[in-house]
Design a protein around this motif. Structure first.
Motif, PDB file in Angstrom:
ATOM      1  N   TRP A   1     -34.514  25.607  39.558  1.00 26.29           N
ATOM      2  CA  TRP A   1     -34.724  25.358  38.122  1.00 26.29           C
ATOM      3  C   TRP A   1     -35.079  23.892  37.887  1.00 26.29           C
ATOM      4  O   TRP A   1     -36.010  23.595  37.136  1.00 26.29           O
ATOM      5  CB  TRP A   1     -33.461  25.719  37.349  1.00 26.29           C
ATOM      6  CG  TRP A   1     -33.454  25.148  35.967  1.00 26.29           C
ATOM      7  CD1 TRP A   1     -34.111  25.627  34.865  1.00 26.29           C
ATOM      8  CD2 TRP A   1     -32.781  23.958  35.533  1.00 26.29           C
ATOM      9  NE1 TRP A   1     -33.887  24.822  33.781  1.00 26.29           N
ATOM     10  CE2 TRP A   1     -33.078  23.791  34.160  1.00 26.29           C
ATOM     11  CE3 TRP A   1     -31.942  23.038  36.167  1.00 26.29           C
ATOM     12  CZ2 TRP A   1     -32.564  22.722  33.419  1.00 26.29           C
ATOM     13  CZ3 TRP A   1     -31.438  21.980  35.441  1.00 26.29           C
ATOM     14  CH2 TRP A   1     -31.752  21.821  34.085  1.00 26.29           C
ATOM     15  N   ALA A   2     -34.355  22.989  38.526  1.00 30.70           N
ATOM     16  CA  ALA A   2     -34.629  21.566  38.341  1.00 30.70           C
ATOM     17  C   ALA A   2     -36.037  21.211  38.813  1.00 30.70           C
ATOM     18  O   ALA A   2     -36.748  20.435  38.163  1.00 30.70           O
ATOM     19  CB  ALA A   2     -33.585  20.733  39.081  1.00 30.70           C
ATOM     20  N   THR A   3     -36.449  21.783  39.929  1.00 26.58           N
ATOM     21  CA  THR A   3     -37.793  21.523  40.449  1.00 26.58           C
ATOM     22  C   THR A   3     -38.863  21.987  39.470  1.00 26.58           C
ATOM     23  O   THR A   3     -39.851  21.291  39.223  1.00 26.58           O
ATOM     24  CB  THR A   3     -37.980  22.232  41.798  1.00 26.58           C
ATOM     25  OG1 THR A   3     -37.039  21.709  42.742  1.00 26.58           O
ATOM     26  CG2 THR A   3     -39.390  22.019  42.338  1.00 26.58           C
ATOM     27  N   ASN A   4     -38.660  23.169  38.886  1.00 30.27           N
ATOM     28  CA  ASN A   4     -39.676  23.773  38.027  1.00 30.27           C
ATOM     29  C   ASN A   4     -39.661  23.260  36.597  1.00 30.27           C
ATOM     30  O   ASN A   4     -40.708  23.192  35.946  1.00 30.27           O
ATOM     31  CB  ASN A   4     -39.501  25.295  38.013  1.00 30.27           C
ATOM     32  CG  ASN A   4     -39.761  25.916  39.363  1.00 30.27           C
ATOM     33  OD1 ASN A   4     -40.568  25.409  40.142  1.00 30.27           O
ATOM     34  ND2 ASN A   4     -39.082  27.014  39.662  1.00 30.27           N
TER      35      ASN A   4
ATOM     36  N   ALA B   1     -25.498  30.097  46.417  1.00 25.13           N
ATOM     37  CA  ALA B   1     -26.628  30.780  45.779  1.00 25.13           C
ATOM     38  C   ALA B   1     -26.880  30.204  44.386  1.00 25.13           C
ATOM     39  O   ALA B   1     -28.024  30.060  43.957  1.00 25.13           O
ATOM     40  CB  ALA B   1     -26.364  32.282  45.693  1.00 25.13           C
ATOM     41  N   GLY B   2     -25.808  29.870  43.676  1.00 24.25           N
ATOM     42  CA  GLY B   2     -25.960  29.246  42.378  1.00 24.25           C
ATOM     43  C   GLY B   2     -26.565  27.863  42.473  1.00 24.25           C
ATOM     44  O   GLY B   2     -27.397  27.471  41.643  1.00 24.25           O
ATOM     45  N   ILE B   3     -26.161  27.123  43.488  1.00 27.45           N
ATOM     46  CA  ILE B   3     -26.728  25.791  43.693  1.00 27.45           C
ATOM     47  C   ILE B   3     -28.209  25.888  44.021  1.00 27.45           C
ATOM     48  O   ILE B   3     -29.037  25.149  43.481  1.00 27.45           O
ATOM     49  CB  ILE B   3     -25.948  25.051  44.798  1.00 27.45           C
ATOM     50  CG1 ILE B   3     -24.522  24.760  44.322  1.00 27.45           C
ATOM     51  CG2 ILE B   3     -26.660  23.759  45.191  1.00 27.45           C
ATOM     52  CD1 ILE B   3     -23.577  24.312  45.417  1.00 27.45           C
ATOM     53  N   GLU B   4     -28.556  26.837  44.884  1.00 27.66           N
ATOM     54  CA  GLU B   4     -29.977  27.015  45.228  1.00 27.66           C
ATOM     55  C   GLU B   4     -30.801  27.351  43.982  1.00 27.66           C
ATOM     56  O   GLU B   4     -31.881  26.791  43.750  1.00 27.66           O
ATOM     57  CB  GLU B   4     -30.114  28.127  46.261  1.00 27.66           C
ATOM     58  CG  GLU B   4     -31.544  28.305  46.758  1.00 27.66           C
ATOM     59  CD  GLU B   4     -32.119  29.680  46.482  1.00 27.66           C
ATOM     60  OE1 GLU B   4     -33.359  29.783  46.373  1.00 27.66           O
ATOM     61  OE2 GLU B   4     -31.335  30.636  46.359  1.00 27.66           O
ATOM     62  N   ALA B   5     -30.281  28.241  43.142  1.00 29.46           N
ATOM     63  CA  ALA B   5     -30.990  28.595  41.911  1.00 29.46           C
ATOM     64  C   ALA B   5     -31.118  27.390  40.989  1.00 29.46           C
ATOM     65  O   ALA B   5     -32.160  27.172  40.355  1.00 29.46           O
ATOM     66  CB  ALA B   5     -30.255  29.730  41.198  1.00 29.46           C
TER      67      ALA B   5
ATOM     68  N   ALA C   1     -33.651  23.158  48.215  1.00 30.01           N
ATOM     69  CA  ALA C   1     -33.549  24.555  47.785  1.00 30.01           C
ATOM     70  C   ALA C   1     -33.946  25.538  48.880  1.00 30.01           C
ATOM     71  O   ALA C   1     -33.245  26.532  49.125  1.00 30.01           O
ATOM     72  CB  ALA C   1     -34.397  24.779  46.535  1.00 30.01           C
ATOM     73  N   GLN C   2     -35.066  25.287  49.545  1.00 33.99           N
ATOM     74  CA  GLN C   2     -35.523  26.247  50.543  1.00 33.99           C
ATOM     75  C   GLN C   2     -34.595  26.297  51.749  1.00 33.99           C
ATOM     76  O   GLN C   2     -34.316  27.375  52.294  1.00 33.99           O
ATOM     77  CB  GLN C   2     -36.952  25.923  51.003  1.00 33.99           C
ATOM     78  CG  GLN C   2     -37.552  26.994  51.911  1.00 33.99           C
ATOM     79  CD  GLN C   2     -37.558  28.374  51.268  1.00 33.99           C
ATOM     80  OE1 GLN C   2     -38.025  28.542  50.138  1.00 33.99           O
ATOM     81  NE2 GLN C   2     -37.032  29.386  51.966  1.00 33.99           N
ATOM     82  N   ALA C   3     -34.091  25.157  52.158  1.00 30.90           N
ATOM     83  CA  ALA C   3     -33.144  25.137  53.283  1.00 30.90           C
ATOM     84  C   ALA C   3     -31.881  25.916  52.925  1.00 30.90           C
ATOM     85  O   ALA C   3     -31.326  26.634  53.773  1.00 30.90           O
ATOM     86  CB  ALA C   3     -32.812  23.693  53.659  1.00 30.90           C
ATOM     87  N   LEU C   4     -31.426  25.789  51.687  1.00 26.26           N
ATOM     88  CA  LEU C   4     -30.269  26.565  51.245  1.00 26.26           C
ATOM     89  C   LEU C   4     -30.574  28.056  51.253  1.00 26.26           C
ATOM     90  O   LEU C   4     -29.744  28.862  51.688  1.00 26.26           O
ATOM     91  CB  LEU C   4     -29.867  26.131  49.839  1.00 26.26           C
ATOM     92  CG  LEU C   4     -28.742  25.126  49.696  1.00 26.26           C
ATOM     93  CD1 LEU C   4     -28.551  24.755  48.236  1.00 26.26           C
ATOM     94  CD2 LEU C   4     -27.446  25.668  50.274  1.00 26.26           C
ATOM     95  N   ALA C   5     -31.762  28.428  50.793  1.00 25.70           N
ATOM     96  CA  ALA C   5     -32.152  29.839  50.787  1.00 25.70           C
ATOM     97  C   ALA C   5     -32.186  30.398  52.204  1.00 25.70           C
ATOM     98  O   ALA C   5     -31.717  31.515  52.455  1.00 25.70           O
ATOM     99  CB  ALA C   5     -33.515  30.001  50.117  1.00 25.70           C
ATOM    100  N   ASP C   6     -32.717  29.631  53.128  1.00 27.23           N
ATOM    101  CA  ASP C   6     -32.772  30.071  54.527  1.00 27.23           C
ATOM    102  C   ASP C   6     -31.363  30.219  55.098  1.00 27.23           C
ATOM    103  O   ASP C   6     -31.077  31.164  55.851  1.00 27.23           O
ATOM    104  CB  ASP C   6     -33.572  29.074  55.362  1.00 27.23           C
ATOM    105  CG  ASP C   6     -35.048  29.036  54.982  1.00 27.23           C
ATOM    106  OD1 ASP C   6     -35.525  29.984  54.339  1.00 27.23           O
ATOM    107  OD2 ASP C   6     -35.712  28.040  55.336  1.00 27.23           O
TER     108      ASP C   6
END
Length: 209
Positions: free
Chosen positions: A89-92, A81-85, A148-153
């Protein structure tokens, strides 16, 4: 190295520190400064921008002068979850950044060539993680920010094990030799989980000085 211009760094400092008596393990003093400061000092020269992943009140990290990125879920879902966040952040916040490197906030001896060697490995793999004599370190790695989205899923489906995730993604495994600290060979990803680990790291740094 061009990678320092294009790679974001995220230090995962949101772990639950039950074996250290609770609280923020990464803020424990080590060698006269917080444990987290040692990690940041080693990672900072290797990346273009840095953030800290942690939950709760971000003001406790004000002294570091870095963005603090919380997990996107309310319940504790572990390091993925931390990696996904961190990837979001890096994307934005880091334009034109394709990769983010993550390290654990309790590993004060990470290698100075960590990012360079992980970056080299992703020339032939979708991502890469570190290994050492102590085994695989699935949260120490380089990740495409598009993951990120794959990790969230994956997290939404209840799958939280970092080792299972990196293996399912075909991550390259990059081996790092021991580093010398205070005249002693130490695993570069030696992590401080217990008070005894903190005392051992303190003794190594005293011999180093």
């Amino acid at each position: 190295m061009d990678g320092a211009e294009t790679i974001a760094g995220v230090v995962l400092a949101g772990g639950q520190s039950s074996r250290m008596g609770g609280g923020d393990k990464c803020l424990q003093p080590l060698g006269g400064k917080p444990l987290l400061a040692h990690v940041l000092a080693r990672l900072s020269p290797q990346v273009s921008q840095l953030a800290i992943n942690a939950n709760g009140n971000p003001s406790r990290f004000d002294v570091f002068g870095l963005p603090v990125v919380a997990d996107n879920s309310c319940d504790f879902q572990g390091p993925l979850a931390g990696i996904e966040a961190g990837l979001r952040w890096a994307t934005n916040r880091c334009p034109n950044t394709a990769w983010a490197v993550t390290v654990a906030g309790d590993t004060p001896f990470i290698p100075s060539d960590l990012v360079a060697r992980l970056l080299q490995a992703v020339r032939e793999a979708p991502m890469a993680v570190a290994t050492s004599g102590e085994g695989l370190h699935p949260v120490v790695g380089i990740w495409p920010v598009t993951m990120a989205q794959a990790l969230a899923d994956n997290l939404a489906s209840g799958k939280r094990k970092a080792t299972d995730w990196v293996k399912s993604q075909g991550a390259a495994e990059v081996f790092f030799d021991a580093v010398e600290i205070g005249g002693t060979q130490v695993d570069p990803f030696f992590n401080i989980n217990r008070p005894d680990d903190l005392r051992a790291a303190e003794a190594l740094l005293k011999r180093e000085s």
